[in-house]
Design a protein around this motif. Sequence first.
Motif, short mmCIF file in Angstrom:
data_model
loop_
_atom_site.label_atom_id
_atom_site.label_comp_id
_atom_site.label_asym_id
_atom_site.label_seq_id
_atom_site.Cartn_x
_atom_site.Cartn_y
_atom_site.Cartn_z
N GLY A 11 0.76 -1.27 0.16
CA GLY A 11 0.15 0.10 -0.16
C GLY A 11 0.84 1.29 -0.01
O GLY A 11 0.39 2.27 -0.49
N PHE A 12 2.11 1.32 0.91
CA PHE A 12 2.79 2.37 0.48
C PHE A 12 3.23 2.86 -0.83
O PHE A 12 3.18 4.11 -1.20
CB PHE A 12 4.05 2.19 1.49
CG PHE A 12 3.99 2.67 3.01
CD1 PHE A 12 2.98 2.68 3.70
CD2 PHE A 12 5.04 2.35 3.82
CE1 PHE A 12 2.55 2.89 4.92
CE2 PHE A 12 4.74 2.70 5.14
CZ PHE A 12 3.67 2.83 5.61
N ILE A 13 3.56 1.97 -1.79
CA ILE A 13 4.14 2.24 -2.92
C ILE A 13 3.23 1.51 -3.90
O ILE A 13 2.79 0.30 -3.80
CB ILE A 13 5.63 1.46 -3.15
CG1 ILE A 13 6.47 1.85 -2.03
CG2 ILE A 13 6.16 1.96 -4.46
CD1 ILE A 13 6.97 3.35 -1.73
N ASN A 14 2.81 2.31 -5.10
CA ASN A 14 1.87 1.55 -6.08
C ASN A 14 2.20 0.42 -6.75
O ASN A 14 3.64 -0.10 -6.66
CB ASN A 14 1.57 2.76 -6.90
CG ASN A 14 2.57 3.27 -8.18
OD1 ASN A 14 3.50 2.32 -8.12
ND2 ASN A 14 2.62 4.30 -8.46
N ALA A 15 1.46 -0.36 -7.40
CA ALA A 15 1.82 -1.53 -8.05
C ALA A 15 2.69 -1.58 -8.95
O ALA A 15 3.77 -2.31 -9.11
CB ALA A 15 0.26 -2.23 -8.49
N PRO A 16 2.68 -0.60 -10.08
CA PRO A 16 3.73 -0.61 -11.29
C PRO A 16 5.10 -0.43 -10.50
O PRO A 16 5.94 -1.14 -11.11
CB PRO A 16 3.38 0.40 -11.99
CG PRO A 16 1.93 1.01 -11.82
CD PRO A 16 1.75 0.44 -10.10
N VAL A 17 5.46 0.30 -9.47
CA VAL A 17 6.72 0.67 -8.98
C VAL A 17 7.14 -0.53 -8.30
O VAL A 17 8.06 -1.07 -8.19
CB VAL A 17 6.83 1.88 -8.07
CG1 VAL A 17 8.06 1.92 -7.30
CG2 VAL A 17 6.57 2.95 -9.22
N SER A 18 6.24 -1.20 -7.56
CA SER A 18 6.44 -2.50 -6.86
C SER A 18 6.73 -3.80 -7.66
O SER A 18 7.83 -4.35 -7.33
CB SER A 18 5.22 -2.99 -5.99
OG SER A 18 4.75 -1.97 -5.18
N VAL A 19 6.11 -3.71 -8.70
CA VAL A 19 6.49 -4.88 -9.79
C VAL A 19 7.84 -4.48 -10.43
O VAL A 19 8.62 -5.40 -10.58
CB VAL A 19 5.34 -4.91 -10.69
CG1 VAL A 19 5.90 -5.90 -12.03
CG2 VAL A 19 4.00 -5.43 -10.39
N LEU A 20 8.11 -3.35 -10.76
CA LEU A 20 9.44 -2.78 -11.13
C LEU A 20 10.57 -3.27 -10.37
O LEU A 20 11.76 -3.80 -10.76
CB LEU A 20 9.46 -1.25 -11.39
CG LEU A 20 10.79 -0.90 -11.89
CD1 LEU A 20 11.14 -1.26 -13.26
CD2 LEU A 20 10.96 0.81 -11.70
#
Lengths: 226, 95
Positions: A11-20
């Motif tokens: 939740g802190f960091i959005n999905a695209p950046v988490s996947v990156l």
Amino acid sequence: MKIPQMHIPDGFINAPVSVLFLAISAFFVFLALRGAKNQLDEKVAPLAGLAAVFIFAMQMINFPVAAGTSGHLIGGALAAILIGPWAGVLAVTVVLIVQALVFADGGLTAMGLNVFNMSILATLGAWYIFRFLQKILPKNRIGFLSATALAAYLSVPISAIGFTLQFALGGTAAITLDKVLVAMVGVHSVIGIGEAIITVLTISAVLSVRKDLVYGASNSKVSLIK
Amino acid sequence: MTTKKIVQIGLVTSIFVAAIISFYASGHPDGLEFVAEQVGFLNTAKDSSVAGSPLADYAFAGLENERISVAIAGIIGVLLTAVVSFGLFSFLKKR
């Protein structure tokens, strides 16, 4: 008493950046799997296994820092200097995976973010700082432990900067970045003192009984006889 | 000292730390959580998908006695980490 959550939750960091970051971390873990193969022999392998176990245990010990906050060992510097940088990356990664899957500490989608900051940035960062300091500090036990202390200390704010970068790229809250950077680096600059103390105590204990087992000592021309 | 002896001492120390010392750990939020609260993004945190794990938050679900609860969680954590890490590194080592 409740052991606090320690790692980045979902939740802190959005999905695209988490996947990156999951992809970046996976790439480095792949490199570590290959690299560790060349660094691990019969002698070091059991110690590498122990390193992960010890880091897991030590991470349960949150020590108080300043008003109302606490810190805990990352273990990246300890692992890199004790068992080598690639095996070190793997040891810290094992700890983070067990914590996320079994203890719900660190979100599952945040796994790549946590692995990047603590297994990769802290571990490899500490290793390169340690190697650089070894070159310029006296080639004796004091110099060796000073390099260990400083590398361990710096690995903590380096990790904090890693989080700030991730927050800059994909933070879900609308907060100005300088606030996050100053707070993260500020708090973690204090926590780093704990990291340095635990790392130096552990490394110097192993040095005293078997200096040939300490990767950062056995693979250099440093004289530790004193 | 033999490597085996060092590993044994290290494992006993780890179990002691995870099972007993851990009870005395600071309960204050750690650096990241503290910053998230201060700066104001703690409310964006979501529960982990495994928040229902019987060992979530380093406690053994259903046990009232905190000292025993954290000790069991610590011991299980040490053993699980040991199985994974000793397994991984003995698989990777040069043969």
